[in-house]
Design a protein around this motif. Sequence first.
Motif, PDB file in Angstrom:
ATOM      1  N   LEU A   1       1.042  -1.423   0.160  1.00  0.00           N
ATOM      2  CA  LEU A   1      -0.574   0.078   0.117  1.00  0.00           C
ATOM      3  C   LEU A   1       1.663   1.147   0.222  1.00  0.00           C
ATOM      4  O   LEU A   1       0.387   1.819  -1.286  1.00  0.00           O
ATOM      5  CB  LEU A   1      -0.758  -0.100   1.431  1.00  0.00           C
ATOM      6  CG  LEU A   1      -2.122   1.003   1.596  1.00  0.00           C
ATOM      7  CD1 LEU A   1      -2.319   1.022   0.164  1.00  0.00           C
ATOM      8  CD2 LEU A   1      -2.547   1.146   2.802  1.00  0.00           C
ATOM      9  N   CYS A   2       1.636   1.534   0.622  1.00  0.00           N
ATOM     10  CA  CYS A   2       2.524   1.834   0.943  1.00  0.00           C
ATOM     11  C   CYS A   2       3.735   3.030   0.067  1.00  0.00           C
ATOM     12  O   CYS A   2       3.266   3.663  -0.899  1.00  0.00           O
ATOM     13  CB  CYS A   2       3.890   1.915   2.205  1.00  0.00           C
ATOM     14  SG  CYS A   2       3.182   2.456   3.547  1.00  0.00           S
ATOM     15  N   LEU A   3       4.115   2.142  -1.087  1.00  0.00           N
ATOM     16  CA  LEU A   3       4.569   1.724  -2.192  1.00  0.00           C
ATOM     17  C   LEU A   3       3.473   2.360  -3.552  1.00  0.00           C
ATOM     18  O   LEU A   3       4.417   2.673  -4.384  1.00  0.00           O
ATOM     19  CB  LEU A   3       5.645   0.902  -2.234  1.00  0.00           C
ATOM     20  CG  LEU A   3       7.052  -0.152  -1.733  1.00  0.00           C
ATOM     21  CD1 LEU A   3       6.957  -1.397  -2.366  1.00  0.00           C
ATOM     22  CD2 LEU A   3       7.999   1.013  -2.079  1.00  0.00           C
ATOM     23  N   ASP A   4       2.779   1.390  -3.060  1.00  0.00           N
ATOM     24  CA  ASP A   4       1.523   2.061  -4.701  1.00  0.00           C
ATOM     25  C   ASP A   4       1.306   2.978  -4.428  1.00  0.00           C
ATOM     26  O   ASP A   4       0.976   4.069  -5.243  1.00  0.00           O
ATOM     27  CB  ASP A   4      -0.206   0.872  -4.328  1.00  0.00           C
ATOM     28  CG  ASP A   4       0.524  -0.354  -4.700  1.00  0.00           C
ATOM     29  OD1 ASP A   4       1.631  -0.687  -5.894  1.00  0.00           O
ATOM     30  OD2 ASP A   4      -0.203  -1.348  -4.920  1.00  0.00           O
ATOM     31  N   TRP A   5       0.840   3.489  -3.178  1.00  0.00           N
ATOM     32  CA  TRP A   5       0.719   4.999  -2.821  1.00  0.00           C
ATOM     33  C   TRP A   5       2.179   6.138  -2.817  1.00  0.00           C
ATOM     34  O   TRP A   5       1.121   7.452  -3.612  1.00  0.00           O
ATOM     35  CB  TRP A   5       0.113   5.536  -1.704  1.00  0.00           C
ATOM     36  CG  TRP A   5      -0.837   6.283  -1.047  1.00  0.00           C
ATOM     37  CD1 TRP A   5      -0.655   7.833  -1.356  1.00  0.00           C
ATOM     38  CD2 TRP A   5      -2.275   6.186  -0.747  1.00  0.00           C
ATOM     39  NE1 TRP A   5      -1.609   8.672  -1.073  1.00  0.00           N
ATOM     40  CE2 TRP A   5      -2.976   7.548  -0.600  1.00  0.00           C
ATOM     41  CE3 TRP A   5      -2.847   5.368  -0.468  1.00  0.00           C
ATOM     42  CZ2 TRP A   5      -4.006   8.255  -0.625  1.00  0.00           C
ATOM     43  CZ3 TRP A   5      -4.724   5.755   0.130  1.00  0.00           C
ATOM     44  CH2 TRP A   5      -4.908   6.902   0.047  1.00  0.00           C
ATOM     45  N   ALA A   6       2.720   6.252  -2.680  1.00  0.00           N
ATOM     46  CA  ALA A   6       4.293   7.033  -3.224  1.00  0.00           C
ATOM     47  C   ALA A   6       4.185   7.129  -4.754  1.00  0.00           C
ATOM     48  O   ALA A   6       4.508   8.201  -5.386  1.00  0.00           O
ATOM     49  CB  ALA A   6       5.468   6.076  -2.544  1.00  0.00           C
TER      50      ALA A   6
ATOM     51  N   LEU B   1       6.577  14.549   3.812  1.00  0.00           N
ATOM     52  CA  LEU B   1       6.759  14.426   4.514  1.00  0.00           C
ATOM     53  C   LEU B   1       6.623  12.572   4.599  1.00  0.00           C
ATOM     54  O   LEU B   1       8.125  11.547   4.503  1.00  0.00           O
ATOM     55  CB  LEU B   1       6.643  14.196   6.523  1.00  0.00           C
ATOM     56  CG  LEU B   1       6.603  15.573   6.764  1.00  0.00           C
ATOM     57  CD1 LEU B   1       6.548  15.342   8.335  1.00  0.00           C
ATOM     58  CD2 LEU B   1       8.365  15.702   7.278  1.00  0.00           C
ATOM     59  N   PHE B   2       5.768  11.798   3.955  1.00  0.00           N
ATOM     60  CA  PHE B   2       5.843  10.423   3.478  1.00  0.00           C
ATOM     61  C   PHE B   2       6.062   9.639   2.171  1.00  0.00           C
ATOM     62  O   PHE B   2       7.803   8.902   2.411  1.00  0.00           O
ATOM     63  CB  PHE B   2       3.835  10.126   3.309  1.00  0.00           C
ATOM     64  CG  PHE B   2       4.145   9.060   2.434  1.00  0.00           C
ATOM     65  CD1 PHE B   2       4.374   7.524   3.349  1.00  0.00           C
ATOM     66  CD2 PHE B   2       3.258   9.234   1.370  1.00  0.00           C
ATOM     67  CE1 PHE B   2       4.086   6.164   2.706  1.00  0.00           C
ATOM     68  CE2 PHE B   2       3.797   7.409   0.528  1.00  0.00           C
ATOM     69  CZ  PHE B   2       3.389   6.094   1.002  1.00  0.00           C
ATOM     70  N   LEU B   3       6.386  10.980   1.543  1.00  0.00           N
ATOM     71  CA  LEU B   3       7.398  10.804   0.155  1.00  0.00           C
ATOM     72  C   LEU B   3       8.457  10.604   0.220  1.00  0.00           C
ATOM     73  O   LEU B   3       9.205   9.952  -0.266  1.00  0.00           O
ATOM     74  CB  LEU B   3       6.839  11.851  -0.881  1.00  0.00           C
ATOM     75  CG  LEU B   3       7.529  11.993  -2.428  1.00  0.00           C
ATOM     76  CD1 LEU B   3       7.365  10.250  -2.797  1.00  0.00           C
ATOM     77  CD2 LEU B   3       6.921  12.692  -3.426  1.00  0.00           C
ATOM     78  N   ASN B   4       9.196  11.825   1.185  1.00  0.00           N
ATOM     79  CA  ASN B   4      10.708  11.629   1.640  1.00  0.00           C
ATOM     80  C   ASN B   4      10.974  10.126   2.309  1.00  0.00           C
ATOM     81  O   ASN B   4      12.262   9.930   1.893  1.00  0.00           O
ATOM     82  CB  ASN B   4      10.304  12.815   2.510  1.00  0.00           C
ATOM     83  CG  ASN B   4      12.266  13.378   2.304  1.00  0.00           C
ATOM     84  OD1 ASN B   4      13.024  13.261   1.207  1.00  0.00           O
ATOM     85  ND2 ASN B   4      12.820  13.261   3.463  1.00  0.00           N
ATOM     86  N   ARG B   5      10.509  10.677   3.229  1.00  0.00           N
ATOM     87  CA  ARG B   5      10.519   8.722   3.880  1.00  0.00           C
ATOM     88  C   ARG B   5      10.613   7.490   3.134  1.00  0.00           C
ATOM     89  O   ARG B   5      11.617   6.909   3.271  1.00  0.00           O
ATOM     90  CB  ARG B   5       8.984   8.969   5.490  1.00  0.00           C
ATOM     91  CG  ARG B   5       9.642   7.514   6.718  1.00  0.00           C
ATOM     92  CD  ARG B   5       8.867   8.064   7.815  1.00  0.00           C
ATOM     93  NE  ARG B   5       9.354   9.762   8.139  1.00  0.00           N
ATOM     94  CZ  ARG B   5       9.236  10.056   9.477  1.00  0.00           C
ATOM     95  NH1 ARG B   5       7.872   9.477  10.021  1.00  0.00           N
ATOM     96  NH2 ARG B   5       9.481  11.594   9.476  1.00  0.00           N
ATOM     97  N   MET B   6       9.811   7.354   2.453  1.00  0.00           N
ATOM     98  CA  MET B   6       9.503   5.710   1.434  1.00  0.00           C
ATOM     99  C   MET B   6      10.490   6.340   0.292  1.00  0.00           C
ATOM    100  O   MET B   6      11.027   5.120   0.552  1.00  0.00           O
ATOM    101  CB  MET B   6       7.759   6.324   0.544  1.00  0.00           C
ATOM    102  CG  MET B   6       7.368   6.073   1.510  1.00  0.00           C
ATOM    103  SD  MET B   6       6.845   4.103   1.803  1.00  0.00           S
ATOM    104  CE  MET B   6       7.079   3.235   0.344  1.00  0.00           C
ATOM    105  N   GLY B   7      11.380   7.932   0.260  1.00  0.00           N
ATOM    106  CA  GLY B   7      12.149   7.971  -1.409  1.00  0.00           C
ATOM    107  C   GLY B   7      13.855   7.477  -0.775  1.00  0.00           C
ATOM    108  O   GLY B   7      14.391   6.212  -1.222  1.00  0.00           O
ATOM    109  N   HIS B   8      13.774   7.799   1.166  1.00  0.00           N
ATOM    110  CA  HIS B   8      15.089   7.327   1.865  1.00  0.00           C
ATOM    111  C   HIS B   8      15.358   6.120   1.856  1.00  0.00           C
ATOM    112  O   HIS B   8      15.908   4.925   1.574  1.00  0.00           O
ATOM    113  CB  HIS B   8      15.594   8.293   2.624  1.00  0.00           C
ATOM    114  CG  HIS B   8      15.566   9.481   2.695  1.00  0.00           C
ATOM    115  ND1 HIS B   8      16.562   9.688   2.218  1.00  0.00           N
ATOM    116  CD2 HIS B   8      14.577  10.640   2.970  1.00  0.00           C
ATOM    117  CE1 HIS B   8      17.424  11.193   2.087  1.00  0.00           C
ATOM    118  NE2 HIS B   8      15.691  11.985   2.352  1.00  0.00           N
TER     119      HIS B   8
END
Length: 380
Positions: A119-124, A169-176
């Motif tokens: 879910l997190c990956l798809d949403w990013a 914030l979410f997109l940045n965290r997922m990117g890292h």
Amino acid sequence: MNPPSETEIRAKLDLVIDKLLHLGGPENEDELKNGGEAVGFFRRDFGITEWDWPQGVGLYGLLRMMQYTGSRQYVDFLNDWFAGNLRQGLPSHNINTTTPLLTLADFNLWVHNPEFEKLCLDWADWLMTCLPRTREGGFQHVTSANGDRQGVRLNENEMWIDTLFMTVLFLNRMGHRYHRDDWVDESIHQVLLHIKYLYDTHTGLFYHGWSFNRMDNFGGVFWCRGNSWFTLGILDWLEDFRGTLNRGVKTLVTDTYKAQVSALCRLQSESGLWHTVLDDPTSYEEVSGSAAITAGLLKGIRTGILDDGCLPVAARAVRAILDNIDEDGTVRNVSAGTGMGMNADHYKNILIEPMAYGQSLTILALAEALAAWYGKGGTL
């Protein structure tokens, strides 16, 4: 002013957390409905069960407590919350419904659920490829339609300061986490673009929004909670880089934060809180924005970005926040959801009710107070 005692802060913190876990809708709902959106009545915003930004911010407070303490005390609650919402079916993708994923991305490090990870990956990926953009590629502040879980309100060509906390914030965290430089670079782009169009160099404060259609900042209002999303959120954003952010970008962002803090310190009311319209002392004092500002100040001091000269401001603010917590843990004097306004009266007329983000931002402020005054290295 000396800071409140550790015993008092911990006791109030426990009450606030317990209230958040059981927060329901308003008792006077029928009365509030009469005011409608003009006074901030959105039924989905109340309580802790719905999947939207108020609840997402609420969950973030619980997550941070888990991270601070290393305790698994709230794992079952968070796991049940996310799993239950997935079973029910999620609302539309937009800026505000991204907010719970900020918690989920980190929470899944505790539970390792493949469904949560997907879910997190798809949403990013959706944020990068499907979210409507403004001119210059800004994240358009698309929100949930009132009364329609699958509908959206486009807010065409508009950027709002809320977006930095709710989505970037979410997109940045997922990117890292997933070594996606394109996601990290986009988060940098969004932060710089929001500073470019929302930061006021004359005051050091942030406007609520910018419209490319109007080419202005709407009513030109310096809204307390809007400013607090930057004060608090930008430090979490910087922290995720672990020292890898381009030095020039880091300096610009950090200097903007420090200039904003300087302005906020000058505008603190005698009570220790901040007014909902920051530079309008006739507007009511508001606790959720004040709590987020306080958390941002304390974290800035703890991490060495700010000097100890800000400590008296933080101590007064924590005292005022504690004074606004009822015996049952309800955080009082929290303004409801606030759409874009064309004048100060719009913000001054927003209703005051217990909200999940009021509880959560108070949790963050009190947790930072314990870390700054009674802990070591952020561990309570």
